[in-house]
Motif scaffolding. Structure first.
Motif, PDB file in Angstrom:
ATOM      1  N   MET A 145      -6.868  17.471   4.854  1.00 19.75           N
ATOM      2  CA  MET A 145      -7.325  17.145   3.508  1.00 19.75           C
ATOM      3  C   MET A 145      -6.211  17.520   2.540  1.00 19.75           C
ATOM      4  SD  MET A 145     -11.238  18.569   3.704  1.00 19.75           S
ATOM      5  CE  MET A 145     -10.746  19.973   4.712  1.00 19.75           C
ATOM      6  N   GLU A 146      -6.093  16.748   1.459  1.00 12.66           N
ATOM      7  CA  GLU A 146      -4.978  17.000   0.537  1.00 12.66           C
ATOM      8  C   GLU A 146      -5.244  16.345  -0.803  1.00 12.66           C
ATOM      9  OE1 GLU A 146      -0.097  16.407   0.285  1.00 12.66           O
ATOM     10  OE2 GLU A 146      -1.296  15.203   1.680  1.00 12.66           O
ATOM     11  N   GLY A 147      -4.775  16.993  -1.845  1.00 14.25           N
ATOM     12  CA  GLY A 147      -4.812  16.412  -3.180  1.00 14.25           C
ATOM     13  C   GLY A 147      -5.828  17.073  -4.087  1.00 14.25           C
ATOM     14  N   PRO A 148      -5.739  16.782  -5.376  1.00 11.20           N
ATOM     15  CA  PRO A 148      -6.694  17.358  -6.329  1.00 11.20           C
ATOM     16  C   PRO A 148      -8.056  16.687  -6.229  1.00 11.20           C
ATOM     17  CG  PRO A 148      -5.234  15.814  -7.444  1.00 11.20           C
ATOM     18  CD  PRO A 148      -4.740  15.922  -6.028  1.00 11.20           C
ATOM     19  N   LEU A 149      -9.087  17.418  -6.625  1.00 10.34           N
ATOM     20  CA  LEU A 149     -10.424  16.837  -6.701  1.00 10.34           C
ATOM     21  C   LEU A 149     -10.535  15.946  -7.934  1.00 10.34           C
ATOM     22  CD1 LEU A 149     -11.069  18.913  -4.489  1.00 10.34           C
ATOM     23  CD2 LEU A 149     -13.228  19.379  -5.663  1.00 10.34           C
ATOM     24  N   LEU A 150     -11.302  14.885  -7.804  1.00  7.62           N
ATOM     25  CA  LEU A 150     -11.522  13.954  -8.908  1.00  7.62           C
ATOM     26  C   LEU A 150     -12.282  14.641 -10.040  1.00  7.62           C
ATOM     27  CD1 LEU A 150     -11.517  10.906  -9.894  1.00  7.62           C
ATOM     28  CD2 LEU A 150     -13.825  10.809  -8.933  1.00  7.62           C
ATOM     29  N   GLY A 180      -0.324   8.975  -0.447  1.00  7.12           N
ATOM     30  CA  GLY A 180       0.675   9.396  -1.431  1.00  7.12           C
ATOM     31  C   GLY A 180       1.323   8.254  -2.174  1.00  7.12           C
ATOM     32  N   THR A 181       1.724   7.212  -1.443  1.00  4.46           N
ATOM     33  CA  THR A 181       2.473   6.141  -2.101  1.00  4.46           C
ATOM     34  C   THR A 181       1.589   5.191  -2.889  1.00  4.46           C
ATOM     35  OG1 THR A 181       2.474   4.940   0.009  1.00  4.46           O
ATOM     36  CG2 THR A 181       4.469   6.191  -0.555  1.00  4.46           C
ATOM     37  N   CYS A 182       0.290   5.230  -2.689  1.00  5.35           N
ATOM     38  CA  CYS A 182      -0.583   4.424  -3.554  1.00  5.35           C
ATOM     39  C   CYS A 182      -0.514   4.911  -4.995  1.00  5.35           C
ATOM     40  CB  CYS A 182      -2.026   4.443  -3.059  1.00  5.35           C
ATOM     41  SG  CYS A 182      -3.111   3.337  -3.998  1.00  5.35           S
ATOM     42  N   LEU A 183      -0.127   6.167  -5.207  1.00  3.36           N
ATOM     43  CA  LEU A 183       0.052   6.661  -6.574  1.00  3.36           C
ATOM     44  C   LEU A 183       1.096   5.851  -7.333  1.00  3.36           C
ATOM     45  CD1 LEU A 183       0.039  10.512  -5.864  1.00  3.36           C
ATOM     46  CD2 LEU A 183      -1.799   9.190  -6.943  1.00  3.36           C
ATOM     47  N   VAL A 184       2.014   5.229  -6.585  1.00  4.54           N
ATOM     48  CA  VAL A 184       3.049   4.402  -7.203  1.00  4.54           C
ATOM     49  C   VAL A 184       2.430   3.228  -7.956  1.00  4.54           C
ATOM     50  CG1 VAL A 184       5.063   2.929  -6.686  1.00  4.54           C
ATOM     51  CG2 VAL A 184       4.775   5.120  -5.514  1.00  4.54           C
ATOM     52  N   PRO A 232       4.262  -2.810   2.905  1.00  2.81           N
ATOM     53  CA  PRO A 232       3.597  -2.270   1.713  1.00  2.81           C
ATOM     54  C   PRO A 232       3.300  -0.791   1.876  1.00  2.81           C
ATOM     55  CG  PRO A 232       2.094  -3.630   3.012  1.00  2.81           C
ATOM     56  CD  PRO A 232       3.457  -3.846   3.570  1.00  2.81           C
ATOM     57  N   PHE A 233       3.546  -0.040   0.810  1.00  2.00           N
ATOM     58  CA  PHE A 233       3.321   1.404   0.732  1.00  2.00           C
ATOM     59  C   PHE A 233       4.286   2.217   1.594  1.00  2.00           C
ATOM     60  CE2 PHE A 233      -0.828  -0.518  -0.286  1.00  2.00           C
ATOM     61  CZ  PHE A 233      -0.914  -0.102  -1.604  1.00  2.00           C
ATOM     62  N   GLU A 234       5.104   1.563   2.418  1.00  2.00           N
ATOM     63  CA  GLU A 234       6.120   2.278   3.188  1.00  2.00           C
ATOM     64  C   GLU A 234       7.493   2.186   2.538  1.00  2.00           C
ATOM     65  OE1 GLU A 234       5.897   2.113   7.533  1.00  2.00           O
ATOM     66  OE2 GLU A 234       4.155   0.781   7.332  1.00  2.00           O
ATOM     67  N   CYS A 284       2.646  15.639   4.720  1.00  3.99           N
ATOM     68  CA  CYS A 284       1.723  15.759   3.589  1.00  3.99           C
ATOM     69  C   CYS A 284       1.944  14.560   2.669  1.00  3.99           C
ATOM     70  CB  CYS A 284       1.954  17.057   2.834  1.00  3.99           C
ATOM     71  SG  CYS A 284       1.724  18.544   3.826  1.00  3.99           S
ATOM     72  N   PRO A 285       1.178  13.492   2.818  1.00  2.00           N
ATOM     73  CA  PRO A 285       1.475  12.266   2.078  1.00  2.00           C
ATOM     74  C   PRO A 285       1.354  12.390   0.569  1.00  2.00           C
ATOM     75  CG  PRO A 285      -0.620  12.080   3.252  1.00  2.00           C
ATOM     76  CD  PRO A 285       0.044  13.317   3.753  1.00  2.00           C
ATOM     77  N   VAL A 286       0.365  13.125   0.077  1.00  2.00           N
ATOM     78  CA  VAL A 286       0.184  13.216  -1.372  1.00  2.00           C
ATOM     79  C   VAL A 286       1.321  14.023  -1.994  1.00  2.00           C
ATOM     80  CG1 VAL A 286      -1.401  13.774  -3.237  1.00  2.00           C
ATOM     81  CG2 VAL A 286      -2.315  13.079  -1.019  1.00  2.00           C
ATOM     82  N   LEU A 287       1.689  15.120  -1.379  1.00  2.00           N
ATOM     83  CA  LEU A 287       2.846  15.898  -1.826  1.00  2.00           C
ATOM     84  C   LEU A 287       4.099  15.026  -1.821  1.00  2.00           C
ATOM     85  CD1 LEU A 287       4.256  18.649  -2.477  1.00  2.00           C
ATOM     86  CD2 LEU A 287       4.474  18.954  -0.002  1.00  2.00           C
TER      87      LEU A 287
END
Length: 385
Positions: A148-153, A230-234, A248-250, A307-310
């Protein structure tokens, strides 16, 4: 080989559908091990399917991301297809007039902002309002059920790319998420989850023995899903996230970026389980279509520690540091709400910190506490060890 909820339903629990008119919420990735799609499998088993419902990209998964999907008719069977991605996202009483129960089966990718989770939420809510039971057929979380990773909504950032307070990478299956949403959001649906046989939380999709079918046009491979959190943040920036390319996304880049400098800067950080390779690419569609972009390809070398989000946060921060005059966070989203980046991240803090030049590590340090809190909350709804 893992047996999906669909396999278990057909082998052991056909009685749940006997004599009932079934509304099927699904997409092409809901297949059996021999690649038979769920609609064909149900019809062959004598199930009376009376209506079909499709998520983002449509029942046939051919629609572009974010594009509204119209109602239509399934050409082989003549069954109505009701779109749950357009002006209406919740099944209405009219849509359910010829339906006794809703059967939900979708292959998810384990990420909060992948919109099948939101469709599940609205299916449960709409079914409860119309007094229709819901059966969810479970499938693997393809990027495993442990990490699990990332901030809570944050509550004020709820949208169709975030309907509940969970981290970006939540480590749950769709069946578990149905239980979680129904319980924590007070949806009140009459819910039955048909669990899998043989799936364990540590498993990645390629350890299940099941065939991978693209879940949407820009999710062609398991490698895509691995990096996507992580890369969807882009998407919330003016960088290309590789839509309109074979990866895509890579791959990530822009016409004004130097891929060699970007790769060098990112590799110096020493992020776990990943290396960055400079490249040039020309998107055929989406952002910077037809323009040569400099950027990087994200190569996962050890997915168990990656860690994809990091990684996504560092990538965006490095791109901005290289070209602060050209880089932009998009000012709004297709929903017409706050910046799309904030909706994806679930918080404005990450964007604001990157804009202020703060270190990425300082911005992510608080995520562990939030994830630990979510981990405790989700335990009551988990189905697998």
């Amino acid at each position: 080989m893992v047996k999906t909820g669909l396999d278990v339903l057909l082998a052991e629990r056909r009685d749940l559908l006997s004599g009932r008119r079934v509304g099927l919420v699904t997409h092409p990735a809901a297949v059996r091990a021999d690649l038979t799609g769920i609609l064909d499998a149900l019809l062959a088993a004598g199930v009376r399917v009376t209506a079909l419902f499709g998520p983002e990209h449509g029942f046939d998964a051919a629609g572009a991301d974010g594009a509204a999907i119209d109602n239509s008719v399934e050409p082989r069977t003549g069954l109505p297809i009701f779109s749950l991605y357009g002006p209406v996202k919740e099944p209405s009483a009219e849509m359910l007039a010829d339906v006794d129960l809703l059967l939900f089966d979708m292959q998810d990718v384990g990420v909060r902002f992948y919109t099948f989770l939101s469709t599940l939420y609205y299916v449960l809510r709409g079914a409860a309002k119309a007094d229709r039971p819901v059966i969810v057929l479970d499938r693997p979380n393809p990027i495993n059920g442990l990490a699990m990773e990332g901030p809570l909504l944050r509550k004020e950032l709820e949208s169709f790319v975030g309907v509940a307070p969970m981290p970006i990478r939540h480590g749950m299956t769709m069946g578990e998420l149905a239980r979680y949403l129904n319980g924590t959001c007070g949806l009140g649906a009459s819910l039955t989850v048909i669990g899998m046989r043989g799936w364990r939380r540590y498993m990645w999709f390629d350890e299940t023995g099941l065939p991978w079918v693209p879940t949407s046009p820009a999710m062609p491979h398991l490698s895509t899903a691995t990096i996507y959190p992580g890369t969807c943040l882009v998407e919330g920036t003016n960088l290309s996230e590789g839509r309109g390319t074979a990866l895509p996304f890579e791959v990530v880049g822009a016409p004004w970026l130097d891929g060699y400098r970007l790769a060098e800067a990112l590799n110096k950080v020493g992020l776990p389980g990943v290396r960055f390779r400079p490249l040039s690419f020309v998107p055929a569609s989406s952002k910077h279509a037809g323009q040569a972009c400099g950027g990087v390809q994200v190569h996962v070398t050890r997915r168990d520690v990656f860690c994809p989000v990091l990684t996504g946060a560092h990538l965006i921060a490095a791109a901005r540091a290289q070209a602060p005059g050209e880089f932009q966070f998009l000012p709004s989203s297709w929903e017409g709400k706050p910046p799309h980046f904030d909706l994806l991240a679930g918080t404005p803090r990450l964007r604001e910190g990157i804009e202020a030049g703060e270190s990425v590590q300082a911005l992510v340090d608080g995520w562990g506490v939030e994830v630990a809190r979510f981990d405790q909350e989700r335990k009551a709804y988990l189905l697998y060890g």
